[in-house]
Motif scaffolding. Structure first.
Motif, PDB file in Angstrom:
ATOM      1  N   SER A   1       3.359  10.220  -4.295  1.00 53.36           N
ATOM      2  CA  SER A   1       2.957  10.813  -3.013  1.00 53.36           C
ATOM      3  C   SER A   1       4.194  11.178  -2.208  1.00 53.36           C
ATOM      4  O   SER A   1       5.149  10.409  -2.167  1.00 53.36           O
TER       5      SER A   1
ATOM      6  N   VAL B   1      -2.862  13.045  -6.114  1.00 55.80           N
ATOM      7  CA  VAL B   1      -1.512  13.322  -5.616  1.00 55.80           C
ATOM      8  C   VAL B   1      -0.903  14.489  -6.389  1.00 55.80           C
ATOM      9  O   VAL B   1      -0.216  15.339  -5.839  1.00 55.80           O
TER      10      VAL B   1
ATOM     11  N   THR C   1       1.274  10.321   1.717  1.00 57.38           N
ATOM     12  CA  THR C   1       1.226   8.895   2.032  1.00 57.38           C
ATOM     13  C   THR C   1       0.587   8.673   3.394  1.00 57.38           C
ATOM     14  O   THR C   1      -0.252   7.801   3.579  1.00 57.38           O
TER      15      THR C   1
ATOM     16  N   PHE D   1       0.697  -3.374  -9.629  1.00 59.55           N
ATOM     17  CA  PHE D   1       1.352  -4.284  -8.696  1.00 59.55           C
ATOM     18  C   PHE D   1       0.766  -5.700  -8.735  1.00 59.55           C
ATOM     19  O   PHE D   1      -0.413  -5.890  -9.026  1.00 59.55           O
TER      20      PHE D   1
ATOM     21  N   MET E   1       0.846  -1.200   0.000  1.00 63.45           N
ATOM     22  CA  MET E   1       0.000   0.000   0.000  1.00 63.45           C
ATOM     23  C   MET E   1       0.881   1.250   0.000  1.00 63.45           C
ATOM     24  O   MET E   1       0.644   2.197  -0.740  1.00 63.45           O
TER      25      MET E   1
ATOM     26  N   GLU F   1       3.972   1.412  -0.873  1.00 63.47           N
ATOM     27  CA  GLU F   1       4.710   1.426  -2.124  1.00 63.47           C
ATOM     28  C   GLU F   1       3.848   2.010  -3.248  1.00 63.47           C
ATOM     29  O   GLU F   1       4.318   2.819  -4.049  1.00 63.47           O
ATOM     30  N   ALA F   2       2.580   1.586  -3.283  1.00 68.67           N
ATOM     31  CA  ALA F   2       1.680   2.092  -4.326  1.00 68.67           C
ATOM     32  C   ALA F   2       1.540   3.602  -4.213  1.00 68.67           C
ATOM     33  O   ALA F   2       1.608   4.329  -5.212  1.00 68.67           O
ATOM     34  N   ALA F   3       1.355   4.076  -2.984  1.00 67.30           N
ATOM     35  CA  ALA F   3       1.223   5.523  -2.794  1.00 67.30           C
ATOM     36  C   ALA F   3       2.477   6.236  -3.287  1.00 67.30           C
ATOM     37  O   ALA F   3       2.404   7.219  -4.026  1.00 67.30           O
ATOM     38  N   ARG F   4       3.624   5.687  -2.929  1.00 65.15           N
ATOM     39  CA  ARG F   4       4.876   6.329  -3.336  1.00 65.15           C
ATOM     40  C   ARG F   4       5.067   6.256  -4.852  1.00 65.15           C
ATOM     41  O   ARG F   4       5.537   7.212  -5.472  1.00 65.15           O
ATOM     42  N   ALA F   5       4.671   5.134  -5.439  1.00 66.33           N
ATOM     43  CA  ALA F   5       4.870   4.953  -6.881  1.00 66.33           C
ATOM     44  C   ALA F   5       4.100   5.988  -7.686  1.00 66.33           C
ATOM     45  O   ALA F   5       4.456   6.286  -8.820  1.00 66.33           O
ATOM     46  N   PHE F   6       3.010   6.510  -7.100  1.00 70.47           N
ATOM     47  CA  PHE F   6       2.256   7.529  -7.823  1.00 70.47           C
ATOM     48  C   PHE F   6       2.708   8.940  -7.453  1.00 70.47           C
ATOM     49  O   PHE F   6       2.030   9.915  -7.758  1.00 70.47           O
TER      50      PHE F   6
END
Lengths: 281, 398
Positions: free
Chosen positions: A190, B132, A195, B111, A181, A183-188
């Motif tokens: 954030s 974001v 995050t 993912f 979760m 990681e997903a936030a960071r990947a977009f």
């Protein structure tokens, strides 16, 4: 035998004097703020007539939790009223709620800090251990020394006692949010704040709510002990009955506290369960 | 144009990466380094490029470093040394803000575990990247709606992820990645958690989407069939190194190492071979309307076949003539092929897999005509030649 004692008691006393002297202006204003908070809760709780209070509480509990718990709440308050400890019950609720409010206000941010920073966690954790393992009577003394006998000292003692679970469970909850979760936030794209607010805190909420629940229960427990330093309320009823060996009075105080405890525990538990339902994958 | 360029990338896990790098340059193996320094070599000197609009598949078994590699491309994992260039810009030395910009606008990710947010609706999930980025609620909802429609989730916008099946959840993941309109899609074993039927369906849809969007896709998988279907080019990874890069054909036909060969052996060749690869050139045909039954009969006798394809001057397939019918026509003194022409015959496109052709060939003695979109005859497939090719494939692997 060597006639030597580590003079810890002397050191602590001396240190206390210095600290309380230098801190007194801050302590005084802090004391005033806390006082206002307790007064506010008390006056709100004591403002409506007993019957209105019971109906309102019943409705609110119904709405937030279950009809069954609402019935329990009304019967419980009826009992407190019937046993003649209405004002004491309200005073205890007021103190427990202010204790919870202050604990959460300090505890949740501390928990967030600990979750974001390993150094902070390493500093905070032993402090929490210390606060939790210290017998609760021991910090009644400094509370009185800093704030004098009364409700503010009781509130401070309550806060020290009730805050650790809020910090711990906030930290735990955030750290337990699955790596994917975050990681997903960071990947977009954030940043840390996004995050935290969008993903970590909402997903940690069930655990944080468990912390809130514990916090309330411990606040309630501490208000009883803190009656020794002037917390008043139901704790005082129990304390007096102890001093006068009045078993009947003790039962009245004790039962009222138990009713409060059950009500608050079920209430927070049901709220957090309802919140959790329907969003598990 | 190369949209992604990876140059000599290393990732060492542990607290003394410098020491490990030094040992690598001295030629020590991964095992030696682990034993000596306790450092794990995750990625070992990986270089490759991805062209704009290309689907590039990185394939390897678990532990081969492919998931680490894909995370180095948007720096979810910090590479230890080497460079990653996205549109020519080196992201390995970018500061956090620039990197976040890249992640918000250029590169998005899907993912294996879906990683969609359970506390948000499908629509909010799809709009997350835009949120974001600070896009206004109205605009991001519009784009999220579009993205959800694209992946076939129209009507589910206000559901919670828990109400969706696994395949649908991954569609949300895909929509979330598409909504930001990135140039690059990183897909980390995106379909591996789905059951085989749904997986196939998702692969097809990805191919369809890709046909329209022409994104640059970096796709990670441990499944060679998936790699062959999706990849324009495939890189095979082992122990943190890339052992071969090539088109699906190149990988299958000439596996460069034993390791690659092992992989290739498992592939069902009937799915990989296409009509184009097994068909024969259609040299023996009759032309319509020039030739009559006599010519057709004569050609069939000459090549000892029992049927013959009929085409016009532009090589458009007209139909097929059977030997018996041609004989009858000759005996009745007919001049043209009109009456005996069979037009309802099985056909297939050049990229049809052999597996799919089997069903067209079984139970019929007719040969299969391979035609292109304009119905021009490209080749002929008879059952025997398919079998021969499949058998020959088996020999190559031994």
């Amino acid at each position: 035998m060597i006639d030597f004692v580590i003079p810890l008691a002397d050191w602590v006393n001396a240190g206390f004097k210095v600290v309380s002297y230098h801190l007194s202006p801050i302590l005084r204003s802090l004391s005033e703020i806390l006082e206002v908070l307790i007064r506010l809760f008390e006056s709100i709780l004591l403002w409506p007539p007993e019957a209105v209070f019971m109906v309102l509480t019943g409705l609110i509990v119904w709405r937030l939790a279950t009809p069954r718990l609402a019935v329990f709440a009304v019967i419980g308050f009826l009992a407190a009223f019937g046993m003649g400890v209405w004002a004491e019950t309200m005073a205890t609720i007021a103190l427990a709620l202010s204790g919870t409010a202050v604990s959460l206000l300090v505890g949740v941010p501390l928990g967030i800090l600990a979750s974001q920073n390993n150094v902070a966690e390493r500093i905070i954790r032993p402090l929490l251990d210390f606060m939790q393992t210290l017998p609760s009577f021991v910090y009644l003394i400094p509370a009185v020394m800093f704030f004098g006998m009364g409700k503010v000292a009781a509130l401070v003692a309550t806060m020290i006692f009730a805050m650790p679970p809020a910090v711990r469970l906030t930290n735990l909850g955030i750290r337990e949010v699955s790596r994917e979760m975050v990681e997903a936030a960071r990947a977009f794209g954030s940043n840390r704040w996004q995050t935290l607010m969008d993903v970590q805190l909402p997903l940690a909420l069930p655990t944080i709510m468990a912390g809130v629940n514990q916090c309330i229960m411990m606040s309630l427990a501490m208000t009883v002990i803190a009656s020794m330093i002037g917390a008043g309320g139901l704790g005082l009823v129990v304390l007096r009955s102890m001093q006068t060996l009045d078993i009947g009075m003790g039962a009245v105080g004790g039962i009222s506290i138990v009713i409060l405890a059950i009500l608050l525990d079920r209430l927070t538990e049901t709220i957090s369960r309802k919140q959790k339902a329907g969003r598990d994958i | 144009m190369n949209i992604i360029e990876v140059q000599n990338l290393y990732k060492i896990f542990g607290k003394k990466p410098k020491k490990a790098l030094e040992m690598i340059s001295q030629g020590y193996s991964k095992e030696d380094i682990l034993a000596d320094t306790g450092q794990t070599v995750g990625i070992n000197n990986v270089s490759f490029t991805v062209k704009a609009g290309e689907s590039f598949v990185v394939m390897g078994l678990s532990g081969s470093g492919k998931s680490t590699l894909i995370r180095c491309l948007n720096r979810l994992i910090e590479p230890t040394s080497g460079h990653v260039l996205i549109e020519g810009k080196d992201i390995t030395n970018m500061d956090v803000e620039d990197l976040q910009e890249i992640r918000r606008k250029k590169v998005s990710m899907v993912f294996q575990s879906f990683a969609i947010f359970p506390h948000r609706t499908v629509l909010e999930n799809a709009a997350y990247g835009l949120k974001v980025r600070g896009v206004s609620p109205k605009e991001r909802e519009e784009k999220a709606f579009e993205a959800l429609e694209m992946v076939g989730l129209k009507g589910w916008e206000h559901s919670l992820p828990s109400q969706l099946s696994g395949g649908m959840q991954q569609r949300v993941g895909l929509a979330r990645a598409l909504a930001t309109e990135p140039e690059i899609l990183l897909m980390d074993e995106a379909f591996s958690a789905l059951d085989p039927l749904i997986r196939k369906e998702m692969q097809n849809e990805l191919l369809e989407l890709q046909e329209r969007m022409r994104k640059s896709i970096l796709f990670i998988t441990h499944d060679l069939d998936e790699a062959l279907r999706i990849g324009d080019r495939i890189a095979l990874m082992k122990d943190g190194e890339i052992v071969q890069i090539g088109t699906p054909e190149e990988i299958l036909m000439s596996p460069s190492t034993k390791y690659v060969q092992k992989f290739v052996e498992d592939v069902d060749r009937s799915r990989v071979l296409t009509a184009e690869m097994v068909m024969k050139k259609p040299t023996v045909v009759v032309y319509f309307p020039k030739d009559g039954p006599r010519v057709a009969l004569r050609r069939m006798e000459e090549y000892s076949i029992s049927s013959i394809f009929v085409i016009d001057r532009e090589r458009h397939l007209k139909g097929l003539v059977m030997a018996e019918d041609a004989l009858t026509a000759v005996e009745n003194n007919k001049k043209d092929l009109d009456e005996i022409l069979i037009t309802d015959i099985p056909t297939a496109l050049p990229d049809t897999s052999v597996k799919d052709m089997f069903s067209l060939l079984t139970g019929k003695s007719l040969p299969l005509a391979i035609i292109n979109e304009e119905r021009k005859l490209q080749g002929v497939v008879v059952r025997g030649s398919v079998m021969a090719k499949l058998a020959e494939g088996g020999m190559v692997n031994d």
